[in-house]
Design an enzyme around this catalytic site. Structure first.
Site, PDB file in Angstrom:
ATOM      1  N   LYS A   1     -17.097  -2.340  21.956  1.00  0.00           N
ATOM      2  CA  LYS A   1     -17.892  -2.099  20.744  1.00  0.00           C
ATOM      3  C   LYS A   1     -17.040  -1.527  19.601  1.00  0.00           C
ATOM      4  O   LYS A   1     -15.841  -1.385  19.731  1.00  0.00           O
ATOM      5  CB  LYS A   1     -19.078  -1.179  21.079  1.00  0.00           C
ATOM      6  CG  LYS A   1     -20.013  -1.761  22.128  1.00  0.00           C
ATOM      7  CD  LYS A   1     -20.656  -3.075  21.697  1.00  0.00           C
ATOM      8  CE  LYS A   1     -21.128  -3.908  22.868  1.00  0.00           C
ATOM      9  NZ  LYS A   1     -22.386  -3.514  23.442  1.00  0.00           N
TER      10      LYS A   1
HETATM   11  C1  LIG Z   1     -23.510  -3.804  24.221  1.00  0.00           C
HETATM   12  C2  LIG Z   1     -24.854  -4.073  23.767  1.00  0.00           C
HETATM   13  C3  LIG Z   1     -25.943  -3.364  24.268  1.00  0.00           C
HETATM   14  C4  LIG Z   1     -25.852  -2.394  25.410  1.00  0.00           C
HETATM   15  O1  LIG Z   1     -24.932  -1.366  25.265  1.00  0.00           O
HETATM   16  P1  LIG Z   1     -24.223  -0.746  26.568  1.00  0.00           P
HETATM   17  O2  LIG Z   1     -23.588   0.513  26.038  1.00  0.00           O
HETATM   18  O3  LIG Z   1     -23.209  -1.738  27.044  1.00  0.00           O
HETATM   19  O4  LIG Z   1     -25.284  -0.476  27.571  1.00  0.00           O
HETATM   20  C5  LIG Z   1     -27.200  -3.632  23.748  1.00  0.00           C
HETATM   21  N1  LIG Z   1     -27.364  -4.531  22.779  1.00  0.00           N
HETATM   22  C6  LIG Z   1     -26.347  -5.235  22.263  1.00  0.00           C
HETATM   23  C7  LIG Z   1     -26.609  -6.209  21.166  1.00  0.00           C
HETATM   24  C8  LIG Z   1     -25.061  -5.037  22.745  1.00  0.00           C
HETATM   25  O5  LIG Z   1     -24.057  -5.764  22.244  1.00  0.00           O
END
Ligand SMILES: *Cc1c(COP(=O)(O)O)cnc(C)c1O
Length: 257
Positions: free
Chosen positions: A197
């Site tokens: 992210k």
């Molecule tokens: C990564 C992601 C999530 C979930 O986040 P995590 O920290 O991996 O649980 C939810 N929605 C979207 C669009 C994502 O890209």
């Protein structure tokens, strides 16, 4: 272009470290805060709160998925409810709907942002009211790939029908729509600090809350929902969703200015 550069792999989301991470992690070890709370968690939450502004209250959690789960829980989503979710997204946007025994109603995207179409959103709400006799309990628009959804129109529709919005801003920390930061439009928003992210804590997430009470309730649910009693007493189902003080040390090292 040489053959070598032509075949050079471009990674989607390499983690870049600021260099300050080890300092905060060391501090956690030195002070024995090797637990899912502590000074790094508090400081990281503070940094995020100052960065997002709009009087939001932020609670650091173990993942973005956990944040969506606790957000929906506080919006009163329960078994048999319906929750509208953008269809073009990662499965984690919708999984917590199922954790709560509710049903996702997927809504297609529009070509400009690739995010939830306000037109289809309104159609879906109308259709669900007609078909099931009740309103969907929440709306989850996603700012996919950091591209803001059309939040002005989406919020207008949500307000018109009195349906709360939980923004999935997992990929959109730093994005703005009409000058306002993504993650500050809805009643709740989730952020993710997973390895792939915008900023990473190796794994982690946060729930952006609109009130102090919501933030307190989020911490309560994220730490096994223990009642305020000297003994172990639990009147509600809780979760183990708080962010580790070690992980928060990585997040804290990232300058958000
Ligand atoms: C990564 C992601 C999530 C979930 O986040 P995590 O920290 O991996 O649980 C939810 N929605 C979207 C669009 C994502 O890209």
């Amino acid at each position: 272009m040489t053959e070598q550069t032509m075949h050079k792999k471009i990674w989607l989301s390499l983690a870049h470290m600021s260099g300050e991470e080890q300092k905060y992690i060391q501090e956690a070890f030195d002070t024995n805060w090797v637990v899912p709370l502590g000074p790094n968690v508090d400081a990281f939450e503070q940094n995020l709160t100052e960065y997002l502004g709009e009087n939001k209250h932020i609670v650091a959690l173990s993942s973005g998925t956990a944040a969506i789960h606790l957000g929906l829980l506080q919006l009163g989503v329960s078994a048999g409810d319906e929750v509208i979710c953008q269809s073009f997204t990662f499965s984690a946007s919708a999984n917590p709907i199922a954790y709560l025994g509710a049903k996702p109603v997927f809504v297609d995207s529009e070509p400009e942002t690739w995010n939830i179409s306000p037109y289809f959103l309104q159609q879906a709400i109308e259709e669900r009211i007609k078909q099931s006799g009740k309103k969907p309990k929440a709306i989850i628009p996603v700012h996919l790939y950091g591209m803001p959804a059309q939040m002005d129109t989406i919020m207008e529709i949500a307000t018109h029908y009195g349906i709360p919005v939980l923004e999935d801003a997992a990929e959109a920390l730093g994005s703005t729509f009409n000058g306002q930061k993504c993650g500050t439009f809805g009643e709740f928003a989730c952020l993710s600090f997973n390895g792939n992210k915008i900023i990473t804590t190796s794994g982690g997430g946060a729930l952006v809350c609109s009130t102090k009470q919501e933030a307190q309730k989020t911490k309560f649910y994220a730490t096994q929902a223990r009642d305020a009693a000297p003994h172990y007493q639990h009147s509600e189902i809780g979760y183990n969703y708080r962010m580790s003080n070690i992980c928060a040390g990585i997040g804290r090292a990232m300058s958000l200015s």
